[in-house]
Design an enzyme around this catalytic site. Structure first.
Site, PDB file in Angstrom:
ATOM      1  N   GLY A 150       0.781  -1.231   0.000  1.00 30.51           N
ATOM      2  CA  GLY A 150       0.000   0.000   0.000  1.00 30.51           C
ATOM      3  C   GLY A 150       0.810   1.276   0.000  1.00 30.51           C
ATOM      4  O   GLY A 150       1.952   1.306   0.461  1.00 30.51           O
ATOM      5  N   ALA A 151       0.191   2.338  -0.504  1.00 29.77           N
ATOM      6  CA  ALA A 151       0.728   3.705  -0.396  1.00 29.77           C
ATOM      7  C   ALA A 151       0.193   4.321   0.901  1.00 29.77           C
ATOM      8  O   ALA A 151      -0.643   3.722   1.583  1.00 29.77           O
ATOM      9  CB  ALA A 151       0.297   4.522  -1.602  1.00 29.77           C
ATOM     10  N   ASN A 153      -1.501   7.264   1.316  1.00 27.46           N
ATOM     11  CA  ASN A 153      -2.558   8.274   1.299  1.00 27.46           C
ATOM     12  C   ASN A 153      -3.922   7.757   1.757  1.00 27.46           C
ATOM     13  O   ASN A 153      -4.703   8.506   2.321  1.00 27.46           O
ATOM     14  CB  ASN A 153      -2.651   8.931  -0.075  1.00 27.46           C
ATOM     15  N   LYS A 176       1.160  -5.431   3.095  1.00 27.24           N
ATOM     16  CA  LYS A 176       2.186  -4.578   3.718  1.00 27.24           C
ATOM     17  C   LYS A 176       1.787  -3.117   3.514  1.00 27.24           C
ATOM     18  O   LYS A 176       1.818  -2.624   2.389  1.00 27.24           O
ATOM     19  CB  LYS A 176       3.559  -4.812   3.084  1.00 27.24           C
ATOM     20  N   GLU A 179       5.247   2.279   5.185  1.00 30.02           N
ATOM     21  CA  GLU A 179       5.949   2.519   6.450  1.00 30.02           C
ATOM     22  C   GLU A 179       5.540   3.857   7.085  1.00 30.02           C
ATOM     23  O   GLU A 179       5.730   4.070   8.275  1.00 30.02           O
ATOM     24  CB  GLU A 179       7.472   2.454   6.238  1.00 30.02           C
ATOM     25  N   PRO A 231       7.977   4.873 -10.160  1.00 30.23           N
ATOM     26  CA  PRO A 231       9.287   4.206 -10.034  1.00 30.23           C
ATOM     27  C   PRO A 231       9.204   2.903  -9.239  1.00 30.23           C
ATOM     28  O   PRO A 231       9.829   1.902  -9.612  1.00 30.23           O
ATOM     29  CB  PRO A 231      10.156   5.247  -9.304  1.00 30.23           C
ATOM     30  N   THR A 232       8.423   2.898  -8.148  1.00 35.19           N
ATOM     31  CA  THR A 232       8.254   1.649  -7.394  1.00 35.19           C
ATOM     32  C   THR A 232       7.535   0.621  -8.249  1.00 35.19           C
ATOM     33  O   THR A 232       7.885  -0.569  -8.246  1.00 35.19           O
ATOM     34  CB  THR A 232       7.461   1.916  -6.086  1.00 35.19           C
ATOM     35  N   GLU A 250      -1.394   0.039  -9.372  1.00 31.24           N
ATOM     36  CA  GLU A 250      -2.153   1.287  -9.208  1.00 31.24           C
ATOM     37  C   GLU A 250      -1.133   2.373  -8.912  1.00 31.24           C
ATOM     38  O   GLU A 250      -0.679   2.511  -7.776  1.00 31.24           O
ATOM     39  CB  GLU A 250      -3.147   1.154  -8.044  1.00 31.24           C
ATOM     40  N   CYS A 284      -4.013  10.027  -5.901  1.00 29.47           N
ATOM     41  CA  CYS A 284      -3.361   9.648  -7.160  1.00 29.47           C
ATOM     42  C   CYS A 284      -4.110  10.144  -8.387  1.00 29.47           C
ATOM     43  O   CYS A 284      -3.512  10.518  -9.384  1.00 29.47           O
ATOM     44  CB  CYS A 284      -3.222   8.144  -7.224  1.00 29.47           C
ATOM     45  N   GLU A 461      -9.157  -2.065  -9.922  1.00 22.92           N
ATOM     46  CA  GLU A 461      -9.706  -2.333  -8.598  1.00 22.92           C
ATOM     47  C   GLU A 461     -11.191  -1.983  -8.630  1.00 22.92           C
ATOM     48  O   GLU A 461     -11.669  -1.285  -9.521  1.00 22.92           O
ATOM     49  CB  GLU A 461      -8.968  -1.501  -7.538  1.00 22.92           C
TER      50      GLU A 461
END
Ligand code: NAD
Length: 487
Positions: A150-151, A153, A176, A179, A231-232, A250, A284, A461
């Site tokens: 997950g991101a 936001n 996950k 962080e 980039p990720t 996403e 996003c 999604e």
């Protein structure tokens, strides 16, 4: 905080701690205070979570979709009952105003569990294919152990948007969170267990860019669904591709929002503000390139300035607050650097542009900011800022604005404000993006597919379509006669 999760990870139906993992802190973005101390997953924790998910999967998949759906529906009810405490936790995790989290975060997670729990019994059916005297049938089967990453936001929403279709289809998941926002997903796992989801079906482990690859590369993982930056996405998709795993990506956007001169200007301004300032601009699908027809530019900007300056910025726990801080100090630095670039490259600052002086203390606030006279080549028009910064660009012709809207390698979303129905459909038809809105912006109910095109990602999604990304077809050919072999 009443709702504090009690350990870093949630595995096999219970909280788990492993002090060997790298210690990190969860920080409340409105004050900079440490609200939780956690540990990133060690390789042993990753193994434990994936082993639990692998062990639980066959039994979960063997339940009827109705039985799975009933449990997911119960989870939706529990999330709704606890909306207030979950929303407060989401506000602590992200800094987003309670005014938003109370209507947009746990509730949209509940919608996902209710929707996928409800459609599972009908949407997982296969086909019967007549072949003369022979026939074939298809089954929709789960993929196995899925990983969600997950991101920061929408931590609870992302956990639910990935977990609900995955579980409805008979998969298990190791999730996950980012962080930066580690807390919400743990509570979702706790509630799922309370609702009756068997142990090991939905697990949460903590960690960062070093932990993610352990999940993505694990041989027992069948699918990876990432919400994160481009980039990720490149790294995760490449790692998953090396094992030929299923992926949903996403990723980020730089979406166009086009306001024609016949638009209802107040609605268009409202849409542009929601599409740039909601969640402090950390969405996003935001319409961060607002193309305004030159004929209405002055009126648009004058009204926009007044409405933006009237926004209440401050304590996110105050129900009146409309704009909270950014998620982290690093994100604020990044956004402020983009604002400086905007000024340096010649955009006109209409309002905002710095740290609000009305907010005392150490929170990570940035003023709602509007730039006008932005041109396509400016950095702020090309790169995703992920902060409360609206860029207004002028245009004269429909043809020109469509070409400029598409002149990006991203394609997450877009919008059009106009009172000309034909034009609205003609324009959205030509915008290269996964989700488009006409005369509104950023509404993503669970019933509609959501996802990107071009480098904003692939897979969808929400909606029935999400089940396709958490299952695959198995075809069975049935021979009814003798085998007629030529040898
Ligand atoms: P990020 O890419 O920095 O991190 C996303 C997640 O990936 C985090 O959990 C991170 O720990 C993990 N990660 C980082 N490197 C990894 C690796 N090599 N392998 C596996 N996992 C790894 O993104 P962010 O800063 O948390 O979120 C902001 C970005 O997310 C923005 O670009 C935004 O547009 C995007 N986003 C997209 C959507 C969408 O639905 N399209 C929704 C929300 C956010």
């Amino acid at each position: 905080m009443k709702t504090q999760p009690t350990a870093s990870h949630f595995i096999d139906g219970e909280y788990v701690e492993d002090q060997q993992g790298t210690a990190f802190e969860s920080i409340y973005p409105a004050t900079g205070d440490v609200i939780a101390k956690l540990h990133a997953a060690t390789p042993a924790i990753v193994e434990k979570a994936i082993a639990a998910a692998k062990r639980a999967q066959p039994e979960w998949a063997a339940m009827s979709p109705t039985a799975r759906g009933r449990i997911l529906k119960r989870a939706a009810d529990l999330i709704r009952e606890r909306n207030r405490e979950l929303s407060e936790l989401e506000t602590y995790d992200t800094g987003k105003p309670i005014q938003e989290t109370i209507v947009a975060d746990p509730t949209s997670g509940a919608d996902a569990f209710e929707f996928f729990g409800g459609i599972a019994p009908a949407a997982l059916n296969g086909d019967y294919i007549p072949l003369g005297s022979d026939f074939a049938y298809t089954k929709r089967v789960p993929l196995g152990v899925c990983v969600g990453i997950g991101a920061w936001n929408y931590p609870q929403q992302i956990a639910c948007w990935k977990g609900a279709p995955a579980l409805a289809a008979g998969n298990t998941m190791v999730f996950k969170p980012s962080e930066n926002t580690p807390l919400g997903a743990l509570k979702i796992a706790e509630i799922l267990t309370e609702a009756g989801v068997p142990k090991g079906v939905f697990n949460v482990i903590q960690g960062d860019r070093d932990t993610g690859p352990l999940l993505v590369n694990h041989p027992d993982v069948a699918k990876v669904s990432l919400t994160g930056s481009v980039p990720t996405g490149r790294k995760v998709a490449a790692a998953a591709a090396s094992h030929l795993k299923h992926v949903t990506m996403e990723l980020g956007g730089k979406s166009p929002l086009i306001v024609f001169d016949d638009a209802d200007i107040d609605s268009a301004i409202g849409g542009a503000m929601l599409g740039n300032f909601y969640s402090s601009g950390q969405v996003c699908s935001n319409g961060t390139r607002v193309f305004v027809h030159r004929k209405i530019k002055d009126t648009f900007l004058a009204k926009l300035k007044v409405r933006t300056e009237a926004m209440s910025v401050g304590d996110p726990m105050n129900e009146e607050t409309q704009l909270g801080p950014l998620v982290s100090l690093a994100q604020r630095e990044k956004v402020l650097a983009y604002i400086e670039k905007g000024k340096a490259e010649g955009a006109t600052l209409i309002t905002g542009g710095g740290i609000p002086n009305t907010v005392s203390g150490t929170g990570y606030y940035v003023q709602p900011t509007v730039f006008a006279d932005v041109t396509d080549d400016m950095t702020i028009a090309r790169e995703e800022i992920f902060g409360p910064v609206m860029c207004v660009l002028d245009f004269d012709s429909e043809e020109d604005v469509i070409a400029r809207a598409n002149a990006t390698e991203l394609g997450l979303a877009g919008g059009v404000f106009t009172s000309d129905l034909s034009r609205a459909h003609r324009v959205v038809d030509q915008i290269q993006a996964g989700t488009l809105w006409i005369n509104t912006y950023n509404l993503c109910p669970v019933e509609i597919p959501f996802g990107g095109s071009k480098q904003s990602g692939f897979g969808r999604e929400n909606s029935v379509a999400a089940l396709d990304h958490y299952s695959e077809l198995k075809t069975v050919y049935v021979g009814m006669g003798k085998v007629d072999a030529p040898y």
